[in-house]
Design an enzyme around this catalytic site. Structure first.
Site, PDB file in Angstrom:
ATOM      1  N   HIS A 122       0.810  -1.216   0.000  1.00 14.07           N
ATOM      2  CA  HIS A 122       0.000   0.000   0.000  1.00 14.07           C
ATOM      3  C   HIS A 122       0.846   1.270   0.000  1.00 14.07           C
ATOM      4  O   HIS A 122       1.915   1.331   0.589  1.00 14.07           O
ATOM      5  CB  HIS A 122      -0.929   0.005   1.217  1.00 14.07           C
ATOM      6  CG  HIS A 122      -0.213  -0.090   2.533  1.00 14.07           C
ATOM      7  ND1 HIS A 122       0.289   1.010   3.196  1.00 14.07           N
ATOM      8  CD2 HIS A 122       0.083  -1.170   3.303  1.00 14.07           C
ATOM      9  CE1 HIS A 122       0.848   0.625   4.330  1.00 14.07           C
ATOM     10  NE2 HIS A 122       0.754  -0.694   4.415  1.00 14.07           N
ATOM     11  N   ASP A 123       0.359   2.261  -0.737  1.00  8.82           N
ATOM     12  CA  ASP A 123       0.919   3.615  -0.743  1.00  8.82           C
ATOM     13  C   ASP A 123       2.302   3.703  -1.373  1.00  8.82           C
ATOM     14  O   ASP A 123       3.010   4.698  -1.161  1.00  8.82           O
ATOM     15  CB  ASP A 123       0.964   4.191   0.683  1.00  8.82           C
ATOM     16  CG  ASP A 123      -0.401   4.209   1.343  1.00  8.82           C
ATOM     17  OD1 ASP A 123      -1.278   4.941   0.859  1.00  8.82           O
ATOM     18  OD2 ASP A 123      -0.605   3.476   2.337  1.00  8.82           O
ATOM     19  N   GLY A 140       5.117  -1.029   2.681  1.00 12.08           N
ATOM     20  CA  GLY A 140       4.292   0.141   2.438  1.00 12.08           C
ATOM     21  C   GLY A 140       5.082   1.432   2.340  1.00 12.08           C
ATOM     22  O   GLY A 140       6.170   1.567   2.897  1.00 12.08           O
TER      23      GLY A 140
END
Length: 259
Positions: A122-123, A140
């Protein structure tokens, strides 16, 4: 559109596929997935939304793109995955959507070559023209800049940045930021000179490569503190604009650089 979608594929009515998209057998495309022209989706691919995929991508079998982030704080917020154009995504890749604790988006640029079993958490933000070899994994909030190459089984710790034209050796484990142009290897990763061969292939002049080597020595070999090295690099970039990429990167580094 239906002529290019295998009859066993499952396409949510809320998905938006360009009429030129092809979808292989047993693939599943969920709601709020948008796929651009000439993208080819092989068999047994799972796409979940909100996800946007651009033009002329090739997604190989058994990949899972746009699944919710592997973050215990995630509470079903509508975060996104964005993939640009002309990317090759090989077998068994997993790309997760963003989280509201960051920008809310995982973003992959254009013309990237992403090999089998790569995980992008994520991200993360991936630039353009990168190569991620088999089993590379990003935790992440990782940023990978243009033309970076991650060797097979490279692991990147959360919040790290990998500069443009970097190359990592197979099995590298990265806990800090890697400045542009650097070759890194080991567990944990250490600098081992610059990616001179890669720079030659991308059209850097011999003179520029020589100046980048001098900059590397100022940063790593001349027993300077980081602040002293920054001043030295700022002076050097007056004669070699390519060094500005190094000085700019050092300004945005938050985890410290590999040493």
């Amino acid at each position: 559109m239906s002529a290019k979608i295998h009859p066993t594929a499952i396409i949510d009515p809320k998905a938006e596929l360009d009429s030129s998209v092809t979808v292989g057998a047993y693939s599943t495309i969920g709601a709020h997935v948008k796929v651009g022209a000439d993208t080819r989706i092989a068999s047994h691919v799972v796409l979940k939304g909100p996800t946007t995929i651009g033009k002329n991508n090739q997604i190989f079998q058994f990949s899972s793109l746009g699944e919710e982030p592997q973050d215990k704080k995630y509470r079903d917020e509508p975060t996104t995955l964005e993939i640009g154009d002309n990317n090759t995504i090989r077998e068994f890749c997993t790309f997760n959507r963003g989280t509201i604790q960051d920008k809310g988006v995982t973003k992959i640029g254009n013309d990237n070559w992403i090999m089998a079993y790569v995980h992008i958490a994520h991200d993360c933000t991936i630039g353009n023209n990168t190569i991620m070899a088999n089993n590379s994994s990003l935790a992440g909030h990782v940023d990978i800049h243009d033309y970076a190459i991650l060797g097979g089984f490279t692991l990147i710790h959360q919040f790290c940045k990998v500069g443009a034209h970097v190359i990592t050796a197979v099995g590298s484990v990265v806990f800090k930021d890697i400045p542009p142009y650097v070759t890194a290897a080991g567990y944990d990763a250490k600098p081992h000179g610059i990616n001179a061969e890669g720079l030659k292939r991308r059209g850097y002049s011999p003179e520029s490569i020589t100046q980048i080597k001098r900059a590397y020595k100022a940063l790593y070999r001349n027993s300077l503190t980081l602040e002293e090295a920054k001043l030295e690099l700022a002076n050097m970039q007056k004669d070699c604009p390519e060094i500005a990429m190094l000085t700019d990167f050092l300004q945005i580094s938050t985890r410290g650089i590999v040493r």
